[in-house]
Design a protein around this motif. Structure first.
Motif, PDB file in Angstrom:
ATOM      1  N   SER A 188       0.833  -1.201   0.000  1.00 43.91           N
ATOM      2  CA  SER A 188       0.000   0.000   0.000  1.00 43.91           C
ATOM      3  C   SER A 188       0.870   1.256   0.000  1.00 43.91           C
ATOM      4  O   SER A 188       2.064   1.210   0.317  1.00 43.91           O
ATOM      5  CB  SER A 188      -0.932   0.021   1.222  1.00 43.91           C
ATOM      6  N   LEU A 189       0.255   2.362  -0.370  1.00 45.29           N
ATOM      7  CA  LEU A 189       0.971   3.646  -0.474  1.00 45.29           C
ATOM      8  C   LEU A 189       0.043   4.785  -0.118  1.00 45.29           C
ATOM      9  O   LEU A 189      -1.135   4.793  -0.492  1.00 45.29           O
ATOM     10  CB  LEU A 189       1.467   3.841  -1.915  1.00 45.29           C
ATOM     11  N   SER A 190       0.564   5.751   0.622  1.00 46.74           N
ATOM     12  CA  SER A 190      -0.169   7.001   0.851  1.00 46.74           C
ATOM     13  C   SER A 190       0.790   8.172   0.636  1.00 46.74           C
ATOM     14  O   SER A 190       1.976   8.088   0.976  1.00 46.74           O
ATOM     15  CB  SER A 190      -0.770   7.054   2.261  1.00 46.74           C
ATOM     16  N   ILE A 191       0.265   9.233   0.041  1.00 47.10           N
ATOM     17  CA  ILE A 191       1.043  10.453  -0.194  1.00 47.10           C
ATOM     18  C   ILE A 191       0.227  11.639   0.297  1.00 47.10           C
ATOM     19  O   ILE A 191      -0.947  11.774  -0.049  1.00 47.10           O
ATOM     20  CB  ILE A 191       1.374  10.644  -1.696  1.00 47.10           C
ATOM     21  N   GLN A 192       0.871  12.470   1.109  1.00 45.01           N
ATOM     22  CA  GLN A 192       0.213  13.677   1.611  1.00 45.01           C
ATOM     23  C   GLN A 192       1.044  14.906   1.215  1.00 45.01           C
ATOM     24  O   GLN A 192       2.257  14.918   1.386  1.00 45.01           O
ATOM     25  CB  GLN A 192       0.071  13.655   3.142  1.00 45.01           C
ATOM     26  N   GLU A 193       0.385  15.882   0.674  1.00 47.10           N
ATOM     27  CA  GLU A 193       1.005  17.184   0.399  1.00 47.10           C
ATOM     28  C   GLU A 193      -0.114  18.226   0.401  1.00 47.10           C
ATOM     29  O   GLU A 193      -1.282  17.877   0.525  1.00 47.10           O
ATOM     30  CB  GLU A 193       1.805  17.158  -0.910  1.00 47.10           C
ATOM     31  N   TRP A 194       0.220  19.481   0.330  1.00 50.78           N
ATOM     32  CA  TRP A 194      -0.759  20.539   0.577  1.00 50.78           C
ATOM     33  C   TRP A 194      -1.883  20.587  -0.456  1.00 50.78           C
ATOM     34  O   TRP A 194      -2.936  21.169  -0.194  1.00 50.78           O
ATOM     35  CB  TRP A 194      -0.059  21.888   0.649  1.00 50.78           C
ATOM     36  N   CYS A 195      -1.686  19.995  -1.621  1.00 54.34           N
ATOM     37  CA  CYS A 195      -2.772  19.957  -2.606  1.00 54.34           C
ATOM     38  C   CYS A 195      -3.842  18.936  -2.206  1.00 54.34           C
ATOM     39  O   CYS A 195      -4.999  19.070  -2.565  1.00 54.34           O
ATOM     40  CB  CYS A 195      -2.231  19.614  -3.989  1.00 54.34           C
ATOM     41  N   GLY A 196      -3.433  17.892  -1.467  1.00 56.11           N
ATOM     42  CA  GLY A 196      -4.365  16.849  -1.069  1.00 56.11           C
ATOM     43  C   GLY A 196      -3.615  15.571  -0.771  1.00 56.11           C
ATOM     44  O   GLY A 196      -2.394  15.575  -0.608  1.00 56.11           O
ATOM     45  N   HIS A 197      -4.349  14.463  -0.701  1.00 56.83           N
ATOM     46  CA  HIS A 197      -3.680  13.191  -0.448  1.00 56.83           C
ATOM     47  C   HIS A 197      -4.286  12.089  -1.310  1.00 56.83           C
ATOM     48  O   HIS A 197      -5.431  12.184  -1.779  1.00 56.83           O
ATOM     49  CB  HIS A 197      -3.740  12.818   1.043  1.00 56.83           C
ATOM     50  N   VAL A 198      -3.471  11.035  -1.511  1.00 58.82           N
ATOM     51  CA  VAL A 198      -3.879   9.900  -2.335  1.00 58.82           C
ATOM     52  C   VAL A 198      -3.538   8.612  -1.609  1.00 58.82           C
ATOM     53  O   VAL A 198      -2.671   8.584  -0.729  1.00 58.82           O
ATOM     54  CB  VAL A 198      -3.188   9.913  -3.721  1.00 58.82           C
ATOM     55  N   TYR A 199      -4.232   7.533  -1.980  1.00 59.13           N
ATOM     56  CA  TYR A 199      -3.983   6.230  -1.371  1.00 59.13           C
ATOM     57  C   TYR A 199      -4.144   5.152  -2.430  1.00 59.13           C
ATOM     58  O   TYR A 199      -5.075   5.196  -3.239  1.00 59.13           O
ATOM     59  CB  TYR A 199      -4.963   5.964  -0.222  1.00 59.13           C
ATOM     60  N   SER A 200      -3.219   4.180  -2.420  1.00 64.33           N
ATOM     61  CA  SER A 200      -3.277   3.059  -3.357  1.00 64.33           C
ATOM     62  C   SER A 200      -2.957   1.771  -2.621  1.00 64.33           C
ATOM     63  O   SER A 200      -2.195   1.781  -1.642  1.00 64.33           O
ATOM     64  CB  SER A 200      -2.279   3.249  -4.508  1.00 64.33           C
ATOM     65  N   GLN A 201      -3.491   0.655  -3.121  1.00 73.04           N
ATOM     66  CA  GLN A 201      -3.253  -0.629  -2.469  1.00 73.04           C
ATOM     67  C   GLN A 201      -3.379  -1.775  -3.460  1.00 73.04           C
ATOM     68  O   GLN A 201      -4.259  -1.776  -4.315  1.00 73.04           O
ATOM     69  CB  GLN A 201      -4.253  -0.825  -1.334  1.00 73.04           C
ATOM     70  N   ILE A 202      -2.483  -2.749  -3.347  1.00 69.03           N
ATOM     71  CA  ILE A 202      -2.553  -3.994  -4.114  1.00 69.03           C
ATOM     72  C   ILE A 202      -2.724  -5.143  -3.136  1.00 69.03           C
ATOM     73  O   ILE A 202      -1.936  -5.290  -2.197  1.00 69.03           O
ATOM     74  CB  ILE A 202      -1.285  -4.221  -4.959  1.00 69.03           C
ATOM     75  N   ASN A 203      -3.754  -5.965  -3.357  1.00 66.22           N
ATOM     76  CA  ASN A 203      -3.977  -7.175  -2.566  1.00 66.22           C
ATOM     77  C   ASN A 203      -3.740  -8.393  -3.437  1.00 66.22           C
ATOM     78  O   ASN A 203      -4.208  -8.457  -4.577  1.00 66.22           O
ATOM     79  CB  ASN A 203      -5.404  -7.217  -2.007  1.00 66.22           C
TER      80      ASN A 203
END
Length: 318
Positions: free
Chosen positions: A149-164
């Motif tokens: 899984s991955l999460s990215i946070q920065e002032w524009c917003g945030h994103v999340y991704s995951q592989i199962n």
């Protein structure tokens, strides 16, 4: 008297009916349990044999500590190289194969994994980037990562991704960008770049070599806003002066990743370089990101959450 006989008859019939219902319940429960056992057995039988664990491995990874290593980060972003920090946190833990989360209790159905949490922190001008990825790789080195899984946070917003890892790779993604808001898709199983970092620590001799299909890191897809898929790549393993380098060169100059680690156990990650093309048209150029080892510490960090433990960050140069 007739009413009393009628009442007794009703009671008897009710008792018989309840017995039949309970019998059906027991049969259904037994059937469900058998199905679950058969399914688990079928999955287990479809996997390659488990790689035996050496005493050296058990002593290092099962002494109740995590391995935490800090790195000087030089991250290419928006056409410039940014200075920052990165931390790799390796630790073994039990994992539930079905729901794919850390297990709270011991069970024969748990899968022991080597977990890697990777953090990256750097500034792009006035605003910060905070990136974290987590990969759960079976210590027996007999299947792909169970989850990444991955999460990215920065002032524009945030994103999340995951592989199962299930019958296929199941990908889920959420983002604040238009066109990337909520996505789900499945992929055929192949090598994952995210799992390479844990595979190195377990058995670098089993790394895929030659012409392969590999899914680049989740971070790459999020930063580049590309569709998740596997790419052709050439992978090689080189050794010189006690340092081994695993090199992944993706097709069409997409990207080149080199991970450098100690040739001898415990195969510690010493550094990495990542070359990729940045920009478009006349501004297009090849840029390089780097991570260089600073300090390493083996400690049970999850118990060191008091203010008196802050000095440990100095031990990591953070």
């Amino acid at each position: 008297m007739k009413n009393w006989i009628r009442f007794e008859l009703i009671v008897v019939l009710f008792a018989v009916l309840m017995t039949m219902i309970e019998g059906c319940k027991d049969q259904t429960t037994s059937t469900n349990n058998e199905m679950a056992i058969n399914t688990a057995t079928s999955i287990a039988e479809s996997l390659p044999p488990r790689r035996p664990l050496t005493q050296e491995f058990k002593k290092y990874w099962y002494e109740g500590n995590a391995e935490i290593t800090s790195y000087k980060l030089e991250q290419a972003r928006y056409g410039e190289v940014r200075e920052g920090s990165s931390v790799l946190i390796y630790v073994t833990e039990p994992f539930l194969p079905e729901v794919q989360v850390k297990a709270d209790r011991n069970s024969s159905e748990n899968i022991p994994v080597l977990k890697l949490n990777t953090t990256k922190n750097y500034l792009t001008g006035i605003y910060p980037y905070s990136i974290m990825s987590s990969t759960f790789y079976p210590i027996y080195d007999n299947q792909h990562a169970i989850k990444s899984s991955l999460s990215i946070q920065e002032w524009c917003g945030h994103v999340y991704s995951q592989i199962n890892n299930r019958d296929q790779f199941e990908f889920t993604s959420h983002s604040y960008f238009e066109g990337e808001a909520d996505k789900k898709l499945t992929l055929d199983k192949t090598f994952l770049e995210n799992e390479v970092w844990t595979k190195i620590r377990i058995n670098p001799n089993s790394l895929p070599i030659g012409e392969i299909q590999m899914i680049p890191s989740l971070e790459f897809f999020r930063i580049k806003h590309q569709e998740l898929k596997a790419f052709k790549a050439t992978a090689s393993l080189e050794t010189k002066n006690g340092i081994s380098s695993y090199i992944i060169n993706y097709e069409d100059g997409l990207r080149k990743l080199s991970i450098n680690f100690t040739t001898a156990f415990p195969y510690s990650i010493e550094s990495w370089t990542e070359e990729f093309t940045s920009g478009y048209g006349l501004n297009k150029k090849v840029m390089t990101s780097k991570g260089t080892k600073l300090k390493s510490l083996k400690t049970p960090y999850w118990r060191q959450n008091s203010n008196k433990d802050l000095f440990l960050r100095d031990s990591l140069g953070l």
